[in-house]
Design a protein around this motif. Structure first.
Motif, PDB file in Angstrom:
ATOM      1  N   GLN A  78       0.892  -1.024  -0.104  1.00 33.23           N
ATOM      2  CA  GLN A  78       0.068   0.113  -0.236  1.00 33.23           C
ATOM      3  C   GLN A  78       0.894   0.993   0.019  1.00 33.23           C
ATOM      4  O   GLN A  78       2.235   1.597   0.647  1.00 33.23           O
ATOM      5  CB  GLN A  78      -0.915   0.142   1.006  1.00 33.23           C
ATOM      6  CG  GLN A  78      -2.097  -1.099   1.233  1.00 33.23           C
ATOM      7  CD  GLN A  78      -2.661  -0.845   2.183  1.00 33.23           C
ATOM      8  OE1 GLN A  78      -2.502  -0.423   3.470  1.00 33.23           O
ATOM      9  NE2 GLN A  78      -4.282  -1.741   1.897  1.00 33.23           N
ATOM     10  N   ALA A  79       0.587   2.563  -0.323  1.00 27.68           N
ATOM     11  CA  ALA A  79       1.273   3.514  -0.420  1.00 27.68           C
ATOM     12  C   ALA A  79       1.738   4.094   1.234  1.00 27.68           C
ATOM     13  O   ALA A  79       0.636   3.757   1.939  1.00 27.68           O
ATOM     14  CB  ALA A  79       0.010   4.554  -0.461  1.00 27.68           C
ATOM     15  N   GLY A  80       2.698   4.306   1.298  1.00 24.63           N
ATOM     16  CA  GLY A  80       3.417   4.630   2.077  1.00 24.63           C
ATOM     17  C   GLY A  80       4.162   3.751   2.719  1.00 24.63           C
ATOM     18  O   GLY A  80       4.991   3.837   3.986  1.00 24.63           O
ATOM     19  N   GLY A  81       3.568   2.630   2.842  1.00 20.27           N
ATOM     20  CA  GLY A  81       4.774   0.926   3.259  1.00 20.27           C
ATOM     21  C   GLY A  81       5.937   0.881   2.377  1.00 20.27           C
ATOM     22  O   GLY A  81       6.595   2.272   1.055  1.00 20.27           O
ATOM     23  N   SER A  82       6.693  -0.693   2.611  1.00 27.27           N
ATOM     24  CA  SER A  82       7.988   0.410   2.341  1.00 27.27           C
ATOM     25  C   SER A  82       8.145  -1.586   1.708  1.00 27.27           C
ATOM     26  O   SER A  82       7.296  -2.815   2.015  1.00 27.27           O
ATOM     27  CB  SER A  82       9.082   0.386   4.029  1.00 27.27           C
ATOM     28  OG  SER A  82       9.060   1.265   4.192  1.00 27.27           O
ATOM     29  N   ASP A 135      16.109  12.397  -8.984  1.00 24.69           N
ATOM     30  CA  ASP A 135      15.820  13.324  -7.741  1.00 24.69           C
ATOM     31  C   ASP A 135      14.004  12.583  -7.565  1.00 24.69           C
ATOM     32  O   ASP A 135      13.691  12.765  -6.370  1.00 24.69           O
ATOM     33  CB  ASP A 135      15.185  14.733  -8.401  1.00 24.69           C
ATOM     34  CG  ASP A 135      17.032  15.333  -9.085  1.00 24.69           C
ATOM     35  OD1 ASP A 135      16.606  16.103  -9.603  1.00 24.69           O
ATOM     36  OD2 ASP A 135      17.710  14.801  -8.642  1.00 24.69           O
ATOM     37  N   SER A 136      13.332  12.160  -8.088  1.00 23.64           N
ATOM     38  CA  SER A 136      12.069  11.558  -7.766  1.00 23.64           C
ATOM     39  C   SER A 136      11.923  10.617  -6.913  1.00 23.64           C
ATOM     40  O   SER A 136      10.806   9.849  -5.689  1.00 23.64           O
ATOM     41  CB  SER A 136      11.089  10.193  -9.024  1.00 23.64           C
ATOM     42  OG  SER A 136      12.335   9.794  -9.325  1.00 23.64           O
ATOM     43  N   VAL A 137      13.011  10.141  -5.955  1.00 20.86           N
ATOM     44  CA  VAL A 137      13.191   8.899  -5.456  1.00 20.86           C
ATOM     45  C   VAL A 137      14.319   9.500  -4.017  1.00 20.86           C
ATOM     46  O   VAL A 137      14.583   8.814  -3.021  1.00 20.86           O
ATOM     47  CB  VAL A 137      13.873   7.634  -5.616  1.00 20.86           C
ATOM     48  CG1 VAL A 137      13.281   6.660  -6.376  1.00 20.86           C
ATOM     49  CG2 VAL A 137      14.671   7.500  -6.226  1.00 20.86           C
ATOM     50  N   LYS A 138      14.615  10.167  -4.516  1.00 25.55           N
ATOM     51  CA  LYS A 138      15.922  11.385  -2.571  1.00 25.55           C
ATOM     52  C   LYS A 138      15.085  11.154  -1.552  1.00 25.55           C
ATOM     53  O   LYS A 138      13.808  11.560  -1.288  1.00 25.55           O
ATOM     54  CB  LYS A 138      16.137  12.091  -3.463  1.00 25.55           C
ATOM     55  CG  LYS A 138      17.937  12.948  -2.880  1.00 25.55           C
ATOM     56  CD  LYS A 138      18.837  13.698  -3.768  1.00 25.55           C
ATOM     57  CE  LYS A 138      18.801  13.399  -4.960  1.00 25.55           C
ATOM     58  NZ  LYS A 138      19.843  14.598  -5.009  1.00 25.55           N
ATOM     59  N   GLY A 139      15.782  11.013  -0.300  1.00 25.68           N
ATOM     60  CA  GLY A 139      14.946  11.759   0.354  1.00 25.68           C
ATOM     61  C   GLY A 139      13.705   9.802   1.011  1.00 25.68           C
ATOM     62  O   GLY A 139      13.418  10.001   1.932  1.00 25.68           O
ATOM     63  N   MET A 191      13.187   0.721   0.129  1.00 27.21           N
ATOM     64  CA  MET A 191      12.371   1.863  -0.399  1.00 27.21           C
ATOM     65  C   MET A 191      11.387   1.939  -0.032  1.00 27.21           C
ATOM     66  O   MET A 191      10.591   1.244   1.347  1.00 27.21           O
ATOM     67  CB  MET A 191      11.195   1.284  -1.473  1.00 27.21           C
ATOM     68  CG  MET A 191      12.378   0.726  -3.101  1.00 27.21           C
ATOM     69  SD  MET A 191      11.504   0.773  -4.334  1.00 27.21           S
ATOM     70  CE  MET A 191      10.694  -1.485  -3.613  1.00 27.21           C
ATOM     71  N   ASN A 192      10.971   3.394   0.552  1.00 26.43           N
ATOM     72  CA  ASN A 192      10.292   3.474   2.287  1.00 26.43           C
ATOM     73  C   ASN A 192       9.475   5.235   1.441  1.00 26.43           C
ATOM     74  O   ASN A 192       9.341   5.403   0.297  1.00 26.43           O
ATOM     75  CB  ASN A 192      11.297   4.569   2.741  1.00 26.43           C
ATOM     76  CG  ASN A 192      11.879   3.423   3.896  1.00 26.43           C
ATOM     77  OD1 ASN A 192      11.019   1.349   4.292  1.00 26.43           O
ATOM     78  ND2 ASN A 192      12.809   3.699   4.469  1.00 26.43           N
ATOM     79  N   SER A 193       8.204   4.758   1.882  1.00 32.60           N
ATOM     80  CA  SER A 193       7.084   5.824   1.973  1.00 32.60           C
ATOM     81  C   SER A 193       7.217   5.796   0.475  1.00 32.60           C
ATOM     82  O   SER A 193       6.833   6.905  -0.620  1.00 32.60           O
ATOM     83  CB  SER A 193       7.443   7.215   1.604  1.00 32.60           C
ATOM     84  OG  SER A 193       8.011   7.809   3.133  1.00 32.60           O
ATOM     85  N   VAL A 229       2.482   0.130  -6.258  1.00 33.02           N
ATOM     86  CA  VAL A 229       1.668   0.116  -4.903  1.00 33.02           C
ATOM     87  C   VAL A 229       0.990   0.603  -4.818  1.00 33.02           C
ATOM     88  O   VAL A 229       0.593   1.276  -5.921  1.00 33.02           O
ATOM     89  CB  VAL A 229       3.068   1.646  -4.596  1.00 33.02           C
ATOM     90  CG1 VAL A 229       2.488   1.917  -4.300  1.00 33.02           C
ATOM     91  CG2 VAL A 229       4.030   0.633  -5.010  1.00 33.02           C
ATOM     92  N   SER A 230      -0.219   0.203  -4.334  1.00 36.92           N
ATOM     93  CA  SER A 230      -1.464   0.569  -4.277  1.00 36.92           C
ATOM     94  C   SER A 230      -2.046   1.933  -3.519  1.00 36.92           C
ATOM     95  O   SER A 230      -1.455   1.985  -2.914  1.00 36.92           O
ATOM     96  CB  SER A 230      -2.284  -0.566  -3.893  1.00 36.92           C
ATOM     97  OG  SER A 230      -2.244  -0.572  -2.652  1.00 36.92           O
ATOM     98  N   SER A 231      -3.395   2.593  -4.259  1.00 40.55           N
ATOM     99  CA  SER A 231      -3.278   3.516  -2.987  1.00 40.55           C
ATOM    100  C   SER A 231      -4.445   3.663  -2.640  1.00 40.55           C
ATOM    101  O   SER A 231      -5.020   2.406  -2.190  1.00 40.55           O
ATOM    102  CB  SER A 231      -3.783   4.614  -4.538  1.00 40.55           C
ATOM    103  OG  SER A 231      -5.100   3.970  -5.329  1.00 40.55           O
TER     104      SER A 231
END
Length: 126
Positions: free
Chosen positions: A12-16, A61-65, A82-84, A124-126
């Motif tokens: 799910q979105a927000g997961g890792s 840039d799209s994955v930084k942080g 991969m987080n968030s 990744v599901s919303s």
């Protein structure tokens, strides 16, 4: 050299998720390792890379942080934590390796890598 990617799945979105890329030889000691992804209907794009010389990671840039790339030289394995996660991260993720050093500015170019894994699907599901 064979690369075996694993760790993909549905989240799910927000997961890792944590992706792994196991190499049949110590290729990550002699050159950089990279992660790329390809979403449906889109071109393959750079995600992250680890410089073999100092182990320093570089990111799109799209994955930084949110994403963290690393390597284990003893296990001959490249990782991508991969987080968030977001729905836009949905793609097939590929790992890649190069035999030999290259300038940092070239790490994001798919053409500089000599070996590729088979890909692992991240949804990744919303």
């Amino acid at each position: 050299v064979q690369l075996q990617a694993s760790g993909g799945g549905l989240v799910q979105a927000g997961g890792s998720l944590r992706l792994s890329c196991a190499a049949s030889e110590p290729i990550f000691n002699s050159g950089p390792g990279g992660w790329f992804r390809q979403a449906p209907g889109k071109e393959r794009e750079f995600v992250a890379a680890v410089d073999n010389w100092n182990g320093k990671p570089y990111y799109a840039d799209s994955v930084k942080g949110r994403f963290t790339a690393s390597r284990d030289k003893v296990k001959n394995t490249l990782y991508l934590q991969m987080n968030s996660l977001k729905p836009d991260d949905t793609a097939i993720y590929y790992c890649a390796a190069r035999n030999g050093r290259i300038v940092v500015s070239a790490l994001q170019r798919a053409g500089v890598y000599d070996y590729w894994g088979q890909g692992t699907l991240v949804t990744v599901s919303s």
